[in-house]
Design an enzyme around this catalytic site. Structure first.
Site, short mmCIF file in Angstrom:
data_model
loop_
_atom_site.label_atom_id
_atom_site.label_comp_id
_atom_site.label_asym_id
_atom_site.label_seq_id
_atom_site.Cartn_x
_atom_site.Cartn_y
_atom_site.Cartn_z
N CYS A 64 0.99 -1.16 -0.01
CA CYS A 64 -0.03 -0.03 0.03
C CYS A 64 0.93 1.15 -0.05
O CYS A 64 0.56 2.38 -0.66
CB CYS A 64 -0.92 -0.12 1.12
SG CYS A 64 -2.08 1.42 1.33
N GLY A 65 1.97 1.41 0.83
CA GLY A 65 2.92 2.45 0.68
C GLY A 65 3.53 2.58 -0.55
O GLY A 65 3.48 3.73 -0.94
N TRP A 89 2.21 1.59 -3.47
CA TRP A 89 1.19 2.11 -4.27
C TRP A 89 1.26 3.59 -4.48
O TRP A 89 0.96 4.35 -5.41
CB TRP A 89 0.03 1.49 -3.92
CG TRP A 89 -0.88 1.84 -4.95
CD1 TRP A 89 -1.31 1.10 -5.99
CD2 TRP A 89 -2.21 2.95 -4.70
NE1 TRP A 89 -2.52 1.73 -6.81
CE2 TRP A 89 -2.95 2.92 -6.00
CE3 TRP A 89 -2.07 3.97 -3.82
CZ2 TRP A 89 -4.13 3.89 -6.06
CZ3 TRP A 89 -3.01 4.93 -3.98
CH2 TRP A 89 -4.05 4.59 -5.00
N HIS A 90 1.57 4.37 -3.14
CA HIS A 90 1.36 5.65 -3.07
C HIS A 90 2.61 6.31 -3.63
O HIS A 90 2.32 7.36 -4.15
CB HIS A 90 1.10 6.02 -1.71
CG HIS A 90 -0.24 6.00 -1.00
ND1 HIS A 90 -0.70 4.75 -0.51
CD2 HIS A 90 -1.39 6.79 -1.07
CE1 HIS A 90 -1.80 5.03 -0.13
NE2 HIS A 90 -2.48 6.16 -0.40
N GLY A 91 3.71 5.69 -3.79
CA GLY A 91 4.86 6.47 -4.58
C GLY A 91 6.03 5.63 -4.35
O GLY A 91 5.97 4.69 -3.50
#
Length: 435
Positions: A317-318, A320-322
């Site tokens: 998830c982290g 995915w954000h950047g």
């Protein structure tokens, strides 16, 4: 083209709404697809082909998957679609990150090293890639019927209202609306109202707060006092909520104007009493996507490896954000809190007085925002040190009073009030009293 620009508000949107209203039912998706491609191509025309290639590849593989009765062939088509989607992300979003991190290893092994390719990041690539993956998986599971028309499927993938910042719209949730939708006056009016609320969140709260947050997070460590650090963190905590939820409100409103009903994406996450509850309220379309397409397939709570599954999900998830280690560590931060809460910390937080539960959850989330906003891990460390009074600034060069002017103070107050259910509760009370 941002939703808040005059070009979008006074040229693009009126034309699209007019053409969509004038078009017949069969032509509406064609209008929507052309409008979405124009919106997408406004700043990066060459990258439209990436999105279209992804759309048609997933459409074709899902059709082939649905037409086969052979389990092995079905799994092969599914694996092919996922490989295409992850490959697109790897090339366009993570190539530079991978090259930078593999370069020392290659050099240590005697190679010439790896140069970051410098490939441009297509707008919305994370959102439309996740939508494509969820579609193919849902077809494989039998949760969605395959779309026969490739242009209708391309319209779903390119759907401009939620392309910039979500929410992640699953095909099965709007399949019937994609096939036939009616835009009545009540739905259209509610869409306009919702869009205006989102636009106000973005322009009147998020944008002004971003100025203060940027000033503090970009300040040299030698000038960052504890007061400045806390002002910047509070400003950013509110900014990112009003930015993301404002865009979601605008997307939901635009969807209604076009006959779609998108699911809610934010439900006052800052009133949560645990990090677990926060993720049930924050970016709901993303957290439920990871739950349904990664956490549960990994085994969820049933394998005895809940902690591992949570950490894997939030590391990804982290990422995915950047594409940076700061985002990975931000994901690990949240994963660690979720694991601790599964082991009993959440019971302690929810049984404690409400104010203590809220304080705990807010402190955990705000601590994570330092990692999310700081440009790198070193800067995040300096900022965290300043927050607890261990910074190196003397407070002379940049005193917090120089930044906390009446306009910023009013925006902060409005942001705090607007991030809670206080305003709708008061409005409902007033409306009830008026009746």
């Amino acid at each position: 083209m941002a939703f808040s620009t005059p070009t979008f508000l006074f040229v693009f949107l009126p034309l699209v709404l007019a053409l969509h209203a004038l078009a017949g039912r069969r032509a509406r998706n064609a209008v929507l697809l052309l409008a979405s491609l124009l919106f997408y191509a406004w700043g990066e025309a060459g990258l439209v082909l990436v999105m279209l290639g992804s759309a048609f590849a997933n459409w074709g593989l899902a059709r082939a998957l649905a037409a086969s009765d052979d389990p092995r062939r079905r799994r092969a088509f599914l694996a092919g679609a996922i490989a295409v989607d992850l490959g697109v992300l790897a090339v366009f979003k993570y190539a530079d990150f991978l090259a930078a991190n593999l370069d020392p290893l290659v050099r240590a092994l005697g190679g010439e090293g790896l140069e970051p390719p410098g490939i441009g990041l297509p707008i919305g690539i994370s959102f439309y890639t996740f939508q494509a993956m969820s579609y193919v998986v849902d077809v494989y599971r039998g949760h969605a019927e395959p779309q026969r028309d490739p242009l209708d499927f391309a319209a779903y993938i390119a759907l401009f209202p939620q392309l910039v910042a979500g929410p992640i719209v699953r095909y099965r949730d709007i399949a019937a609306q994609l096939a036939a939708r009616t835009v009545g006056l009540p739905l259209f009016a509610s869409g306009v109202a919702r869009f205006v609320v989102g636009l106000a969140k973005k322009t009147l709260v998020a944008d002004p707060l971003s100025v203060a947050a940027d000033a503090m997070f970009d300040a040299p460590a030698a000038e960052l006092t504890a007061g400045m650090a806390w002002l910047g963190l509070v400003a950013y905590t509110l900014q990112i909520y009003f930015d993301f939820s404002g865009y979601s409100d605008m997307a939901i409103g635009l969807g209604r104007m076009l006959g779609f009903r998108f699911l809610e994406n934010f439900r006052y996450p800052y009133v949560a009493r645990s990090v677990t509850e926060f993720w049930r309220r924050w970016h709901i379309s993303l957290s439920t996507w990871f739950r349904d397409y990664l956490y549960i397939p990994l085994g969820g709570n049933r394998t005895g490896r809940t902690a591992r599954n949570l950490v894997v999900v939030f590391l990804l998830c982290g990422l995915w954000h950047g594409a940076s280690w700061s985002f990975v560590l931000w994901g690990a931060w949240h994963g660690a809190f979720l694991v601790a809460e599964r082991w009993g910390a959440r019971r302690v937080a929810t049984r404690a007085p409400a104010v203590l539960g809220h304080a705990y959850a807010l402190a955990a989330v705000m601590g994570g925002w330092v990692l999310f906003r700081a440009p790198d891990l070193a800067a995040a460390g300096d900022y965290a040190a300043a927050l607890v009074g261990l910074g190196t600034a003397d407070g002379v060069a940049r005193n917090v009073a120089l930044h906390l002017d009446p306009r910023l103070l009013l925006t902060l107050v409005a942001g705090v009030a607007g991030s809670t259910p206080l305003v709708p509760l008061v409005a409902a009370r007033v409306a009830g009293g008026a009746v």
